[in-house]
Write a protein that holds these residues in place. Sequence first.
Motif, mmCIF file in Angstrom:
data_model
loop_
_atom_site.group_PDB
_atom_site.id
_atom_site.type_symbol
_atom_site.label_atom_id
_atom_site.label_comp_id
_atom_site.label_asym_id
_atom_site.label_seq_id
_atom_site.Cartn_x
_atom_site.Cartn_y
_atom_site.Cartn_z
ATOM 1 N N GLN A 138 33.105 56.753 41.913
ATOM 2 C CA GLN A 138 33.552 57.716 42.923
ATOM 3 C C GLN A 138 32.577 57.782 44.095
ATOM 4 O O GLN A 138 32.993 57.913 45.245
ATOM 5 C CB GLN A 138 33.712 59.106 42.284
ATOM 6 C CG GLN A 138 34.931 59.183 41.373
ATOM 7 C CD GLN A 138 34.932 60.432 40.498
ATOM 8 O OE1 GLN A 138 33.890 60.917 40.077
ATOM 9 N NE2 GLN A 138 36.132 60.952 40.217
ATOM 10 N N LYS A 142 34.311 56.859 47.436
ATOM 11 C CA LYS A 142 34.607 58.056 48.232
ATOM 12 C C LYS A 142 33.488 58.416 49.200
ATOM 13 O O LYS A 142 33.707 59.194 50.133
ATOM 14 C CB LYS A 142 34.890 59.246 47.305
ATOM 15 C CG LYS A 142 36.208 59.100 46.548
ATOM 16 C CD LYS A 142 36.419 60.259 45.598
ATOM 17 C CE LYS A 142 37.618 60.074 44.704
ATOM 18 N NZ LYS A 142 38.882 60.176 45.447
ATOM 19 N N VAL A 143 32.282 57.900 48.956
ATOM 20 C CA VAL A 143 31.184 58.233 49.866
ATOM 21 C C VAL A 143 30.689 56.994 50.606
ATOM 22 O O VAL A 143 30.820 56.884 51.818
ATOM 23 C CB VAL A 143 30.011 58.905 49.122
ATOM 24 C CG1 VAL A 143 28.883 59.233 50.084
ATOM 25 C CG2 VAL A 143 30.469 60.164 48.403
ATOM 26 N N PRO A 146 33.620 54.662 52.703
ATOM 27 C CA PRO A 146 34.221 55.340 53.867
ATOM 28 C C PRO A 146 33.179 55.754 54.912
ATOM 29 O O PRO A 146 33.414 55.634 56.104
ATOM 30 C CB PRO A 146 34.873 56.594 53.271
ATOM 31 C CG PRO A 146 34.940 56.383 51.815
ATOM 32 C CD PRO A 146 33.925 55.371 51.439
ATOM 33 N N GLU A 147 32.010 56.227 54.450
ATOM 34 C CA GLU A 147 30.998 56.671 55.405
ATOM 35 C C GLU A 147 30.463 55.505 56.231
ATOM 36 O O GLU A 147 30.085 55.656 57.375
ATOM 37 C CB GLU A 147 29.849 57.374 54.680
ATOM 38 C CG GLU A 147 30.192 58.772 54.186
ATOM 39 C CD GLU A 147 30.452 59.758 55.311
ATOM 40 O OE1 GLU A 147 29.602 59.874 56.209
ATOM 41 O OE2 GLU A 147 31.529 60.385 55.310
ATOM 42 N N ARG A 224 35.843 60.611 64.281
ATOM 43 C CA ARG A 224 35.000 61.541 63.521
ATOM 44 C C ARG A 224 34.143 62.413 64.424
ATOM 45 O O ARG A 224 33.355 63.217 63.939
ATOM 46 C CB ARG A 224 34.078 60.752 62.586
ATOM 47 C CG ARG A 224 34.851 59.934 61.580
ATOM 48 C CD ARG A 224 33.913 59.056 60.774
ATOM 49 N NE ARG A 224 34.656 58.234 59.830
ATOM 50 C CZ ARG A 224 34.105 57.366 59.016
ATOM 51 N NH1 ARG A 224 32.802 57.207 59.019
ATOM 52 N NH2 ARG A 224 34.831 56.657 58.179
#
Lengths: 225, 343
Positions: A138, A142-143, A146-147, A224
């Motif tokens: 995850q 998820k970090v 994408p970041e 962003r």
Amino acid sequence: MFDFLGANAWMADKVLLATWESIYMVMISTVLSYLVGLPLGVILVATSEGHIVENKSVNTVLGSIVNAVRSVPFIIFLILIIPLTRLIVGTPIGTIASIVPLTLAAIPFVARLVETSLKEIEWGLIEAALSMGANAWQVITKVLLPEAMPSLSLGVAITTINLVGYSAMAGIVGGGGLGTLAYYYGYQRYENGIMWITVIVLVVLVQLVQMLGDTLAAKISNKRM
Amino acid sequence: MIEVRNLTKIFTTSSQEILALDEVSLHVEKGEVFGIIGLSGAGKSTLIRCINMLEKPTSGSVVIDGVDITTLESSELRSARQKIGMIFQQFNLLSSRTVYDNVMFPLEIAGFPKKEATQRVEELLELVGLEDRSDSYPAQLSGGQKQRVGIARALANKPKLLLSDEATSALDPQTTRSILGLLKDINHRLGLTIMLITHDMNVIKQTCDRVAVIDDSQIVEVGKVVNIFSKPQTDTSRSFIGTVVNNDVPEQMLQGRAALETGHDSLLIRVSFIGESAGKPLISSMIKKFDVDANILYGNIDYIKETPFGYLALELTGLPNHINEGLAYLKGQGLEVEVIRGV
């Protein structure tokens, strides 16, 4: 009598075909090298000291392999792996065959690029995810990824541009595409015109790829902001 | 609710060992706001990060609701962490996600059903007052708004404990006050236990029920905030209190007094009062009852968690036995009286 127009049309066909071959080689190699290089880059980061799945032996072994492949100049690498290329494709000559050395050479390059992008992610973000009970998978999906997306997309542009250059080298040993065209007509037959056209097409291709990469990265970042 | 026992953390670098926590023991009650104050490098950050095992202690235990979190398997630890929210000084929001998706993040991790999760996120955004910013990205928010998102995110999984790692240290005083107000409100409304670390005694004063003072890797003092403020036992505590409350009678006042005299006896005293006694007219009763004059030189009154707290510097003048009777009366009424100087 010399058919000027006919010769030109014939030449244009040759250039177009060679350009398409180059684009084709580069695109397939970029995709394939990311399929392997991206996970390798993630592993290089995640197994590094103090990271989410710290593993010194995996990290050291993988790092050494990546460095070893990267230290072989591409033109030598190309010849070195001819037996492997023959094994996979059946022949070491042609556009399809070129994809093998291009991909294999790009994998460690991609792995390092991805590693650099992911290392830029602030540790606090990873820690926040861990504090919520996230597992390693995850954190990665998820970090980290994408970041790092703006920086990763610039990496794709750099890889593609590198592969355009490599593909021209592959062309000299019969890999097809713009490299082969320049070598046969430009070098062996002294047709400087073809040589220059090849150079111009290459310059345009590289510009386009870089622009695409920049635009994509900016688009993600701007969204962003 | 939290029982920290003999917690020790040693960081080992190639050249040396650094003792960050030295046999720290603490007890935090369910529903209280517990503060830990210390200077940077004192070990407070390490301590709070040991509570959810972001930092693995070298020895000792952390028992939360009967479960020793230091002995858990990694999958058990992950589910335990889902019930411990945490907020950070640097907010640590994902720049790739909107406010809404940031709050959704812990629910995704916990595998919440989509429909319930959507409802929960909306509730939380309303709780922190950001329902109109749900489509914004963190970069578009102010520091205070970012921390509100951080708080909403930390509360998403309905934790029983909230850890705050210097959550207001990057904010201006006004924003700090509003964030602390939100934390207090959450503490009241949800009965959530909050453990916070800070280097700012104002944060402790405004929010905490109890406080532990940490110095040089050890807890040097623990107690109710009011008690620590009124009767600090260590120099570390006194210097923290000094940053918030000025306890000293200004020097120029004392100098002025030394020159004055009229034949009567006079005495400089400092009277501290907490809670109820602050509300009673004790000084004026003393003046009437014992025929002494009281000249107020300096005073200060403040509130710690709704409890009035303060002190007065008085110069008492009158006959010596009257002054002594007056002093005895004040002490008898439960005031803390300290003689600064007999003149």
